[in-house]
Design a protein around this motif. Structure first.
Motif, PDB file in Angstrom:
ATOM      1  N   GLY A   1       9.323  -8.287  51.177  1.00  0.00           N
ATOM      2  CA  GLY A   1      10.187  -7.177  51.566  1.00  0.00           C
ATOM      3  C   GLY A   1      10.301  -6.077  50.534  1.00  0.00           C
ATOM      4  O   GLY A   1      10.908  -5.041  50.803  1.00  0.00           O
ATOM      5  N   ALA A   2       9.740  -6.281  49.350  1.00  0.00           N
ATOM      6  CA  ALA A   2       9.781  -5.240  48.320  1.00  0.00           C
ATOM      7  C   ALA A   2       8.515  -4.398  48.302  1.00  0.00           C
ATOM      8  O   ALA A   2       8.362  -3.530  47.453  1.00  0.00           O
ATOM      9  N   ARG A   3       7.617  -4.637  49.258  1.00  0.00           N
ATOM     10  CA  ARG A   3       6.369  -3.868  49.316  1.00  0.00           C
ATOM     11  C   ARG A   3       6.474  -2.768  50.368  1.00  0.00           C
ATOM     12  O   ARG A   3       6.514  -3.036  51.575  1.00  0.00           O
ATOM     13  N   TYR A   4       6.518  -1.540  49.917  1.00  0.00           N
ATOM     14  CA  TYR A   4       6.664  -0.401  50.813  1.00  0.00           C
ATOM     15  C   TYR A   4       5.466  -0.261  51.751  1.00  0.00           C
ATOM     16  O   TYR A   4       5.607   0.190  52.896  1.00  0.00           O
ATOM     17  N   ASP A   5       4.282  -0.690  51.298  1.00  0.00           N
ATOM     18  CA  ASP A   5       3.109  -0.580  52.178  1.00  0.00           C
ATOM     19  C   ASP A   5       3.243  -1.469  53.407  1.00  0.00           C
ATOM     20  O   ASP A   5       2.732  -1.142  54.484  1.00  0.00           O
ATOM     21  N   LEU A   6       3.976  -2.588  53.273  1.00  0.00           N
ATOM     22  CA  LEU A   6       4.205  -3.448  54.427  1.00  0.00           C
ATOM     23  C   LEU A   6       5.174  -2.793  55.413  1.00  0.00           C
ATOM     24  O   LEU A   6       5.084  -3.031  56.616  1.00  0.00           O
ATOM     25  N   TYR A   7       6.095  -1.997  54.894  1.00  0.00           N
ATOM     26  CA  TYR A   7       6.992  -1.263  55.787  1.00  0.00           C
ATOM     27  C   TYR A   7       6.166  -0.358  56.700  1.00  0.00           C
ATOM     28  O   TYR A   7       6.374  -0.319  57.919  1.00  0.00           O
ATOM     29  N   LYS A   8       5.243   0.356  56.083  1.00  0.00           N
ATOM     30  CA  LYS A   8       4.422   1.289  56.857  1.00  0.00           C
ATOM     31  C   LYS A   8       3.587   0.546  57.891  1.00  0.00           C
ATOM     32  O   LYS A   8       3.440   0.995  59.029  1.00  0.00           O
ATOM     33  N   ALA A   9       3.046  -0.606  57.495  1.00  0.00           N
ATOM     34  CA  ALA A   9       2.250  -1.394  58.424  1.00  0.00           C
ATOM     35  C   ALA A   9       3.087  -1.880  59.601  1.00  0.00           C
ATOM     36  O   ALA A   9       2.578  -2.064  60.709  1.00  0.00           O
ATOM     37  N   ALA A  10       4.392  -2.087  59.347  1.00  0.00           N
ATOM     38  CA  ALA A  10       5.293  -2.536  60.410  1.00  0.00           C
ATOM     39  C   ALA A  10       5.859  -1.366  61.205  1.00  0.00           C
ATOM     40  O   ALA A  10       6.674  -1.564  62.107  1.00  0.00           O
ATOM     41  N   GLY A  11       5.445  -0.151  60.871  1.00  0.00           N
ATOM     42  CA  GLY A  11       5.903   1.019  61.608  1.00  0.00           C
ATOM     43  C   GLY A  11       7.135   1.688  61.049  1.00  0.00           C
ATOM     44  O   GLY A  11       7.681   2.612  61.656  1.00  0.00           O
ATOM     45  N   VAL A  12       7.562   1.239  59.875  1.00  0.00           N
ATOM     46  CA  VAL A  12       8.749   1.835  59.244  1.00  0.00           C
ATOM     47  C   VAL A  12       8.263   2.770  58.135  1.00  0.00           C
ATOM     48  O   VAL A  12       8.000   2.340  57.014  1.00  0.00           O
ATOM     49  N   THR A  13       8.133   4.036  58.447  1.00  0.00           N
ATOM     50  CA  THR A  13       7.583   4.975  57.460  1.00  0.00           C
ATOM     51  C   THR A  13       8.649   5.480  56.492  1.00  0.00           C
ATOM     52  O   THR A  13       8.352   5.764  55.333  1.00  0.00           O
ATOM     53  N   LYS A  14       9.871   5.604  56.968  1.00  0.00           N
ATOM     54  CA  LYS A  14      10.953   6.074  56.098  1.00  0.00           C
ATOM     55  C   LYS A  14      12.257   5.384  56.493  1.00  0.00           C
ATOM     56  O   LYS A  14      13.025   5.887  57.307  1.00  0.00           O
ATOM     57  N   PRO A  15      12.518   4.209  55.919  1.00  0.00           N
ATOM     58  CA  PRO A  15      13.742   3.478  56.275  1.00  0.00           C
ATOM     59  C   PRO A  15      14.993   4.257  55.877  1.00  0.00           C
ATOM     60  O   PRO A  15      15.023   4.904  54.834  1.00  0.00           O
ATOM     61  N   LYS A  16      15.986   4.192  56.730  1.00  0.00           N
ATOM     62  CA  LYS A  16      17.254   4.850  56.413  1.00  0.00           C
ATOM     63  C   LYS A  16      18.065   4.033  55.410  1.00  0.00           C
ATOM     64  O   LYS A  16      18.888   4.583  54.684  1.00  0.00           O
ATOM     65  N   ALA A  17      17.844   2.698  55.395  1.00  0.00           N
ATOM     66  CA  ALA A  17      18.542   1.834  54.447  1.00  0.00           C
ATOM     67  C   ALA A  17      17.775   0.543  54.285  1.00  0.00           C
ATOM     68  O   ALA A  17      17.120   0.067  55.222  1.00  0.00           O
ATOM     69  N   VAL A  18      17.831  -0.007  53.080  1.00  0.00           N
ATOM     70  CA  VAL A  18      17.211  -1.303  52.789  1.00  0.00           C
ATOM     71  C   VAL A  18      18.295  -2.223  52.244  1.00  0.00           C
ATOM     72  O   VAL A  18      19.045  -1.846  51.330  1.00  0.00           O
ATOM     73  N   LEU A  19      18.393  -3.419  52.811  1.00  0.00           N
ATOM     74  CA  LEU A  19      19.393  -4.394  52.391  1.00  0.00           C
ATOM     75  C   LEU A  19      18.675  -5.572  51.735  1.00  0.00           C
ATOM     76  O   LEU A  19      17.895  -6.269  52.392  1.00  0.00           O
ATOM     77  N   VAL A  20      18.912  -5.784  50.458  1.00  0.00           N
ATOM     78  CA  VAL A  20      18.237  -6.848  49.709  1.00  0.00           C
ATOM     79  C   VAL A  20      19.169  -8.061  49.650  1.00  0.00           C
ATOM     80  O   VAL A  20      20.211  -8.024  48.997  1.00  0.00           O
TER      81      VAL A  20
ATOM     82  N   LEU B   1      14.626  -4.467  43.850  1.00  0.00           N
ATOM     83  CA  LEU B   1      15.300  -3.178  43.710  1.00  0.00           C
ATOM     84  C   LEU B   1      14.452  -2.192  42.910  1.00  0.00           C
ATOM     85  O   LEU B   1      14.268  -1.038  43.318  1.00  0.00           O
ATOM     86  N   LYS B   2      13.926  -2.634  41.774  1.00  0.00           N
ATOM     87  CA  LYS B   2      13.144  -1.738  40.920  1.00  0.00           C
ATOM     88  C   LYS B   2      11.884  -1.251  41.626  1.00  0.00           C
ATOM     89  O   LYS B   2      11.530  -0.066  41.554  1.00  0.00           O
ATOM     90  N   ARG B   3      11.211  -2.158  42.308  1.00  0.00           N
ATOM     91  CA  ARG B   3       9.986  -1.775  43.004  1.00  0.00           C
ATOM     92  C   ARG B   3      10.272  -0.827  44.166  1.00  0.00           C
ATOM     93  O   ARG B   3       9.544   0.155  44.384  1.00  0.00           O
ATOM     94  N   LEU B   4      11.328  -1.117  44.917  1.00  0.00           N
ATOM     95  CA  LEU B   4      11.667  -0.270  46.061  1.00  0.00           C
ATOM     96  C   LEU B   4      12.158   1.102  45.607  1.00  0.00           C
ATOM     97  O   LEU B   4      11.791   2.123  46.193  1.00  0.00           O
ATOM     98  N   ARG B   5      12.958   1.140  44.561  1.00  0.00           N
ATOM     99  CA  ARG B   5      13.469   2.420  44.077  1.00  0.00           C
ATOM    100  C   ARG B   5      12.319   3.299  43.583  1.00  0.00           C
ATOM    101  O   ARG B   5      12.336   4.532  43.751  1.00  0.00           O
ATOM    102  N   ALA B   6      11.296   2.680  43.006  1.00  0.00           N
ATOM    103  CA  ALA B   6      10.146   3.446  42.517  1.00  0.00           C
ATOM    104  C   ALA B   6       9.249   3.927  43.660  1.00  0.00           C
ATOM    105  O   ALA B   6       8.616   4.980  43.545  1.00  0.00           O
ATOM    106  N   ALA B   7       9.211   3.182  44.768  1.00  0.00           N
ATOM    107  CA  ALA B   7       8.283   3.504  45.848  1.00  0.00           C
ATOM    108  C   ALA B   7       8.894   4.343  46.965  1.00  0.00           C
ATOM    109  O   ALA B   7       8.205   5.188  47.553  1.00  0.00           O
TER     110      ALA B   7
END
Length: 269
Positions: free
Chosen positions: A61-80, A92-98
């Motif tokens: 869940g910390a990989r932004y490229d997987l978000y895109k593959a799942a169709g989520v190009t710009k999430p409004k919120a991420v809950l860790v 958190l660090k990886r997501l904040r950077a990406a």
């Protein structure tokens, strides 16, 4: 996440906390396809989520490229929601950077020290059970019945905790000395033994939460002080301790089984 639920809310982790948050959001009205997407590295949880109709994707869940593959190009919120403190901070660090800088990232926190660390690392906010429970009591008594008052009291509790933190020592992340003492009293294990068990649990906690029973059974058989172990008895006891009957154990369940395993000497015939 107050009035109108934004689309494309991402939930990192689908353990007990992740499932609860996902269910709450669905009940609150996030029912359309794509409203919520959860990510988990546990195949059994992904499968269980799919059977219940939840949108759960296998992956980190910390990989932004997987978000895109799942169709989520710009999430409004991420809950860790991961159970492991190091994994939450890493995510958190990886997501904040990406992610785009205006993306809200909310992170679960076990204690007030972690709460402060997460905010300093870029979390939009952190949710700490101790603080939020205290504020809830205050709200019930009419002492913090507005958002501003809650924020003021939350900041006060953080400052008080920071002022006294040098007087307390946390030997296991997420556990206070009092909590470890309670566990020690319940099981008869020393604090040192509990810390060693935590190190073992963390070494096989690849999902950042509960650990499959079969992996823990093999580990306990290797480290048992009373070899050989009655495997059948150990397995039955692990299943009894597994409170949610999902085939995995939390750290505290692991502690209880580790204590019991000392008595599981293999029967001789």
């Amino acid at each position: 996440l107050h009035d109108a639920l934004p689309i494309s809310i991402v939930v990192c982790g689908f353990g007990v906390m992740g499932r609860s948050v996902y269910g709450m959001l669905r009940k609150a009205g996030a029912n359309r396809k794509g409203d919520i997407v959860a990510f988990s590295l546990d195949p059994s949880r992904v499968a269980a989520g799919a059977l219940s109709g939840a949108s759960v994707v296998f992956g980190d869940g910390a990989r932004y490229d997987l978000y895109k593959a799942a169709g989520v190009t710009k999430p409004k919120a991420v809950l860790v929601t991961y159970g492991s403190q190091p994994r939450r901070m890493d995510a958190l660090k990886r997501l904040r950077a990406a992610l785009p800088q205006d993306t809200c990232i909310y992170v679960r926190a076990d204690n007030r020290r972690e709460y402060s660390d997460l905010l300093n690392a870029g979390a939009t906010d952190a949710i700490n059970e101790s603080i939020e429970t205290t504020l809830r009591f205050g709200a019930l008594l009419g002492k913090c019945d507005t958002p501003d008052k809650s924020s003021e009291l939350r900041q006060y509790m953080l400052e008080e905790d920071n002022a006294t933190s040098s007087a307390s020592v946390e030997t296991i992340p997420g556990y206070t000395e009092d909590e470890l003492s309670d566990i020690s009293e319940e099981t008869g294990l020393t604090i040192s033994e509990i810390i060693k068990l935590h190190d073992i649990f963390e070494s096989i906690d690849v999902y950042g939460g509960d650990v499959p029973i079969f992996e823990l059974r093999e580990t306990l058989m290797r480290i048992s002080e009373t070899e050989p172990v009655d495997v059948d008895e150990l397995t039955r006891s692990m299943e009894l301790v597994d409170e949610d009957a999902r085939g995995d154990l939390s750290f505290e369940e692991f502690i209880r089984i580790s204590y019991l395993s000392r008595t599981f000497k293999k029967k001789s015939y």
